[in-house]
Design a protein around this motif. Sequence first.
Motif, PDB file in Angstrom:
ATOM      1  N   LYS A 388     -13.538  22.664  14.296  1.00 35.41           N
ATOM      2  CA  LYS A 388     -12.760  21.885  15.133  1.00 35.41           C
ATOM      3  C   LYS A 388     -11.293  21.609  14.253  1.00 35.41           C
ATOM      4  O   LYS A 388     -10.543  20.650  15.056  1.00 35.41           O
ATOM      5  N   GLY A 389     -11.181  22.062  13.301  1.00 36.55           N
ATOM      6  CA  GLY A 389      -9.970  21.637  12.580  1.00 36.55           C
ATOM      7  C   GLY A 389     -10.272  20.144  11.967  1.00 36.55           C
ATOM      8  O   GLY A 389     -11.332  19.407  12.121  1.00 36.55           O
ATOM      9  N   PRO A 390      -9.380  19.828  11.076  1.00 33.07           N
ATOM     10  CA  PRO A 390      -9.483  18.344  10.342  1.00 33.07           C
ATOM     11  C   PRO A 390      -9.445  17.058  11.259  1.00 33.07           C
ATOM     12  O   PRO A 390      -8.806  17.128  12.401  1.00 33.07           O
ATOM     13  N   GLU A 391     -10.177  16.510  10.922  1.00 36.64           N
ATOM     14  CA  GLU A 391     -10.134  15.154  11.791  1.00 36.64           C
ATOM     15  C   GLU A 391      -8.890  14.489  11.875  1.00 36.64           C
ATOM     16  O   GLU A 391      -8.068  14.467  11.031  1.00 36.64           O
ATOM     17  N   THR A 393      -6.655  15.592  14.121  1.00 35.84           N
ATOM     18  CA  THR A 393      -5.571  16.464  14.819  1.00 35.84           C
ATOM     19  C   THR A 393      -6.074  16.923  16.024  1.00 35.84           C
ATOM     20  O   THR A 393      -5.276  16.839  16.982  1.00 35.84           O
ATOM     21  N   LEU A 394      -7.316  17.581  16.103  1.00 38.28           N
ATOM     22  CA  LEU A 394      -7.734  18.073  17.626  1.00 38.28           C
ATOM     23  C   LEU A 394      -8.930  16.964  17.982  1.00 38.28           C
ATOM     24  O   LEU A 394      -9.089  16.788  19.453  1.00 38.28           O
ATOM     25  N   LYS A 405     -17.877  12.215  18.597  1.00 38.97           N
ATOM     26  CA  LYS A 405     -16.383  12.562  18.557  1.00 38.97           C
ATOM     27  C   LYS A 405     -15.889  12.287  19.840  1.00 38.97           C
ATOM     28  O   LYS A 405     -16.419  12.409  20.672  1.00 38.97           O
ATOM     29  N   ARG A 406     -14.512  12.254  19.686  1.00 33.11           N
ATOM     30  CA  ARG A 406     -13.729  12.567  21.022  1.00 33.11           C
ATOM     31  C   ARG A 406     -12.597  13.414  20.892  1.00 33.11           C
ATOM     32  O   ARG A 406     -11.880  13.447  19.425  1.00 33.11           O
ATOM     33  N   TYR A 407     -11.975  14.106  21.844  1.00 28.79           N
ATOM     34  CA  TYR A 407     -10.754  14.934  21.555  1.00 28.79           C
ATOM     35  C   TYR A 407      -9.580  13.965  21.661  1.00 28.79           C
ATOM     36  O   TYR A 407      -9.624  13.252  22.559  1.00 28.79           O
ATOM     37  N   GLU A 415      -3.125  24.416  26.144  1.00 33.52           N
ATOM     38  CA  GLU A 415      -4.409  24.457  26.494  1.00 33.52           C
ATOM     39  C   GLU A 415      -5.245  24.048  25.180  1.00 33.52           C
ATOM     40  O   GLU A 415      -4.956  24.415  24.089  1.00 33.52           O
ATOM     41  N   MET A 416      -6.182  23.407  25.204  1.00 37.90           N
ATOM     42  CA  MET A 416      -7.145  23.095  24.074  1.00 37.90           C
ATOM     43  C   MET A 416      -7.443  24.214  23.101  1.00 37.90           C
ATOM     44  O   MET A 416      -7.278  24.259  21.935  1.00 37.90           O
TER      45      MET A 416
END
Length: 538
Positions: A388-391, A393-394, A405-407, A415-416
Amino acid sequence: MKMTSKPWKLVLTGLTALSLLAGCGSAGDTNTAGTKSTEAAAVNKEGFPIMNEPITLTMMAPDVGVQNWNDMVVLQQMEEKTSISFRYLNAPKDSFDTKKNLVFASGDYPDVFYAAGLTAAEQMNYGEQGILIPLEELIEEYAPNFKALMDEIPEIRKSITAPDGHIYSLPAVDLSQHWYRNPLWYNGDFLKALNIDKLPETTEELYTFLKRVKEEDPNGNGVADEIPISSVSTATTNARDLRTWLLGAFGVYEDEIYVDDADVVHYTPIEEGFREYLVYMNRLWKEDLLDHESFSQTAEQKKAKAQNNQVALFSDWHAYMTKGGEPSTKDPMFAPVKSDLVDKPAIAKNRGITTGAFAISATNPAPEASMRWVDYLYSYEGSLFFNKGPEGTLWEYTDEANRVKRYLSVPDGMEMEDYRATLTPNYGIPAPTINTDDISKGLKTDFDLWVEKETKEKLLDRGARPPFPALFLTVEEQTEINSLNSDLSTYVQQMEAKFITGAEPLSNWDNYLNTMKKMGADRVVEIYQGAYDRWKSS
């Protein structure tokens, strides 16, 4: 391996494949099995950085063409975290196998292979030649995360251990994806129009549903243009998207090799269950319930029919990807049906292990550091980071203690998944990592949760299991299987289409069986039974 919520983008933009036949290897002494690297003393066995002094290695990996790996924030931060940087030797995903073969033939190897899809034969061949080094001692000493995973799931160790006792590559492990292949989906609009509130449970009930679709105009346009069930074919498969789920009605788990509950290996094309599947499909064909273009059309052609509201039952990753529009819970997942021949359907599920994802070459000057680097990807923290990448960012935590978590908003209206692909290499390739439900905890939409519920009710609660484990053949066995399958696979593909369409009457089944046995079908069973018995007892 992360499965995206949309088809992988294969447009090759941005990153041009670097030369893979020159400058692959790093400077340093060649490592052979059991030889300690001169870099070992400089490797920190736990924590970060991995190296006290920065080093640069080379990595060969497939690229899906949406981002330059040098610009990915995950890889940039991983370099800062570990003090290990990589020179990326990427090749387009669709030509990666060709490039990989050229590299192995060149004698000039990258230090590590990432998401390389190394086959069992490649691992055995290049491992025995000393090109790929054995990893079991490195795992024991430098990979606590992966070692714990093997202890927790013994099938992993068995599936990645070659017949010579060595481990030449690490796998991708996915404990959250249960589908063996894309499911089938019902057109919910047709179900509603026909007042069907209970899905078919037997082959006869399915036949009745398909017959009603053909005759009762569920799309309401006054024209008999409905297609009850539609499929596609490729250069190597006929209607496999349907076969995967309909074979189970006749007690068969998989269309090539499967093992039954008594640990007996079966070669599907010579099984009685396969014959009964052909009889059923021929019945659908003769009554125009199976799309007559199923053995010639592309996925795009099938989708065009579905988006014209013509198709009742079809395969895809999700129904909306065929029907168009947004994700919807109105199109239910197909529940495997049973015939009168069996007490319950055979249901296959994903074995969760994709072998050949990460390997270390003998010219790598720092195999210990390389093992520590990849071992991080088998931890929850590392898997989340690469997935998901670093906290911030996404995504961000809403309850870190419980991993919820949440996006976050995606920039510039992207688009995500398109945005995620710019952050991490783990997009559309079989990357070495572990994926669990915890990775996406709190991130799932109502649609995702509905799909999980459908999967549990339709597949998992009904006894789904892997049809055959990931395992090794010996070099000699693999050579023989390749030779046998070069003729058998082509013949089966041709005869399946002929039997279903009626070009070959099913009264000729015995002649087909005799031909298959002359071509070595029984030997295929014998080879795989021996390999399975070794795997089972290892």
